[in-house]
Design a protein around this motif. Structure first.
Motif, PDB file in Angstrom:
ATOM      1  N   GLU A   8       0.833  -1.200   0.000  1.00  0.00           N
ATOM      2  CA  GLU A   8       0.000   0.000   0.000  1.00  0.00           C
ATOM      3  C   GLU A   8       0.869   1.252   0.000  1.00  0.00           C
ATOM      4  O   GLU A   8       0.584   2.225  -0.713  1.00  0.00           O
ATOM      5  CB  GLU A   8      -0.923   0.009   1.222  1.00  0.00           C
ATOM      6  CG  GLU A   8      -1.974  -1.097   1.202  1.00  0.00           C
ATOM      7  CD  GLU A   8      -2.679  -1.259   2.550  1.00  0.00           C
ATOM      8  OE1 GLU A   8      -2.133  -0.808   3.582  1.00  0.00           O
ATOM      9  OE2 GLU A   8      -3.768  -1.847   2.556  1.00  0.00           O
ATOM     10  N   ASN A   9       1.920   1.238   0.800  1.00  0.00           N
ATOM     11  CA  ASN A   9       2.833   2.382   0.857  1.00  0.00           C
ATOM     12  C   ASN A   9       3.540   2.591  -0.484  1.00  0.00           C
ATOM     13  O   ASN A   9       3.733   3.728  -0.925  1.00  0.00           O
ATOM     14  CB  ASN A   9       3.850   2.203   1.979  1.00  0.00           C
ATOM     15  CG  ASN A   9       3.188   2.260   3.338  1.00  0.00           C
ATOM     16  OD1 ASN A   9       2.162   2.900   3.511  1.00  0.00           O
ATOM     17  ND2 ASN A   9       3.768   1.580   4.308  1.00  0.00           N
ATOM     18  N   ARG A  12       1.053   4.203  -2.849  1.00  0.00           N
ATOM     19  CA  ARG A  12       0.850   5.613  -2.485  1.00  0.00           C
ATOM     20  C   ARG A  12       2.019   6.465  -2.966  1.00  0.00           C
ATOM     21  O   ARG A  12       1.826   7.555  -3.505  1.00  0.00           O
ATOM     22  CB  ARG A  12       0.705   5.765  -0.971  1.00  0.00           C
ATOM     23  CG  ARG A  12      -0.686   5.593  -0.481  1.00  0.00           C
ATOM     24  CD  ARG A  12      -0.798   6.051   0.984  1.00  0.00           C
ATOM     25  NE  ARG A  12      -1.828   5.259   1.598  1.00  0.00           N
ATOM     26  CZ  ARG A  12      -1.647   4.384   2.576  1.00  0.00           C
ATOM     27  NH1 ARG A  12      -0.469   4.221   3.109  1.00  0.00           N
ATOM     28  NH2 ARG A  12      -2.645   3.692   3.053  1.00  0.00           N
ATOM     29  N   ALA A  13       3.222   5.960  -2.737  1.00  0.00           N
ATOM     30  CA  ALA A  13       4.412   6.704  -3.169  1.00  0.00           C
ATOM     31  C   ALA A  13       4.430   6.843  -4.686  1.00  0.00           C
ATOM     32  O   ALA A  13       4.717   7.924  -5.218  1.00  0.00           O
ATOM     33  CB  ALA A  13       5.678   6.010  -2.669  1.00  0.00           C
ATOM     34  N   LYS A  14       4.126   5.768  -5.406  1.00  0.00           N
ATOM     35  CA  LYS A  14       4.095   5.819  -6.875  1.00  0.00           C
ATOM     36  C   LYS A  14       3.100   6.873  -7.341  1.00  0.00           C
ATOM     37  O   LYS A  14       3.414   7.712  -8.182  1.00  0.00           O
ATOM     38  CB  LYS A  14       3.730   4.461  -7.467  1.00  0.00           C
ATOM     39  CG  LYS A  14       3.596   4.497  -8.999  1.00  0.00           C
ATOM     40  CD  LYS A  14       2.978   3.249  -9.572  1.00  0.00           C
ATOM     41  CE  LYS A  14       1.609   2.937  -9.095  1.00  0.00           C
ATOM     42  NZ  LYS A  14       0.487   3.560  -9.798  1.00  0.00           N
ATOM     43  N   ASP A  15       1.895   6.845  -6.795  1.00  0.00           N
ATOM     44  CA  ASP A  15       0.866   7.813  -7.188  1.00  0.00           C
ATOM     45  C   ASP A  15       1.311   9.247  -6.901  1.00  0.00           C
ATOM     46  O   ASP A  15       1.063  10.156  -7.701  1.00  0.00           O
ATOM     47  CB  ASP A  15      -0.449   7.515  -6.474  1.00  0.00           C
ATOM     48  CG  ASP A  15      -1.099   6.216  -6.939  1.00  0.00           C
ATOM     49  OD1 ASP A  15      -0.713   5.695  -8.014  1.00  0.00           O
ATOM     50  OD2 ASP A  15      -1.984   5.715  -6.219  1.00  0.00           O
ATOM     51  N   LEU A  16       1.962   9.459  -5.769  1.00  0.00           N
ATOM     52  CA  LEU A  16       2.432  10.799  -5.417  1.00  0.00           C
ATOM     53  C   LEU A  16       3.501  11.273  -6.398  1.00  0.00           C
ATOM     54  O   LEU A  16       3.443  12.404  -6.898  1.00  0.00           O
ATOM     55  CB  LEU A  16       2.971  10.823  -3.987  1.00  0.00           C
ATOM     56  CG  LEU A  16       3.569  12.156  -3.531  1.00  0.00           C
ATOM     57  CD1 LEU A  16       2.518  13.249  -3.523  1.00  0.00           C
ATOM     58  CD2 LEU A  16       4.206  11.999  -2.165  1.00  0.00           C
ATOM     59  N   GLU A  19       1.935  12.135  -9.748  1.00  0.00           N
ATOM     60  CA  GLU A  19       1.192  13.395  -9.658  1.00  0.00           C
ATOM     61  C   GLU A  19       2.132  14.598  -9.667  1.00  0.00           C
ATOM     62  O   GLU A  19       1.899  15.574 -10.389  1.00  0.00           O
ATOM     63  CB  GLU A  19       0.340  13.398  -8.394  1.00  0.00           C
ATOM     64  CG  GLU A  19      -0.490  14.645  -8.215  1.00  0.00           C
ATOM     65  CD  GLU A  19      -1.333  14.622  -6.946  1.00  0.00           C
ATOM     66  OE1 GLU A  19      -1.805  15.702  -6.564  1.00  0.00           O
ATOM     67  OE2 GLU A  19      -1.519  13.548  -6.339  1.00  0.00           O
TER      68      GLU A  19
END
Length: 173
Positions: A8-9, A12-16, A19
């Motif tokens: 999950e982390n 989240r990091a990939k998406d951030l 973006e």
């Protein structure tokens, strides 16, 4: 210490990262560089490789190799980045030795490192060596050993002729 599952982390990091890079693309050339660390050597490398693959059809420049020290030149600026395990007083000579052509054509020289997680800045023979604050919280080891510092993200703006002209700090509460 982390909160949540590792996968999950990672997502989240990939998406951030995706973006942020997409926000930067309309502003100019984007250069993405990976510097490994002792806390996430493998997962950080995998994340960097994933981000490079995500943007494989773009004109973004990537350096996601495992080299311990990396350099780039922007006008008169020669900027070195590293996790920061080398002795800080040795960094200027390491820079001059590893990239002599860039050294010869630069007049403003900087190192940005992140190993010690707190703010530290010192100049050695005209080369500014900065250790950046960490955005991660204090975890058990830090707390037990009394390493308490402000969490923050830092950015530096370099002018093509004037060198570093601005620094931005966002404290994280």
């Amino acid at each position: 210490d982390t909160d949540g599952m590792w996968h999950e982390n990672f997502l989240r990091a990939k998406d951030l990262y995706v973006e942020v890079i997409e926000m930067l693309m309309p502003l100019g050339n984007v250069y993405v560089q990976f510097n490994d660390s002792n806390h996430d050597r493998m997962s950080g490398f995998f994340l960097a490789q994933t981000i490079e693959a995500w943007f494989r059809n773009s004109d973004i420049t990537f350096d996601v190799t495992m080299r311990p020290r990396k350099y780039f030149q922007y006008g008169v600026n020669l900027i070195g980045t590293s996790h920061g395990e080398s002795k800080e007083a040795d960094l200027p000579l390491i820079m001059a030795t590893e990239c002599p052509e860039e050294w010869a054509t630069s007049t403003k020289r900087y190192w940005y490192c992140h190993h010690i997680h707190h703010k530290k800045s010192k100049e050695y023979m005209g080369v500014c060596v900065e250790y950046l604050r960490s955005s991660s919280g204090t975890y058990g080891w830090h707390s037990r050993n009394g390493y308490l510092s402000n969490k923050a993200l830092e950015a530096f703006v370099h002018d093509v002729q004037e060198g570093q002209v601005c620094r931005l700090t966002q404290y994280i509460m």
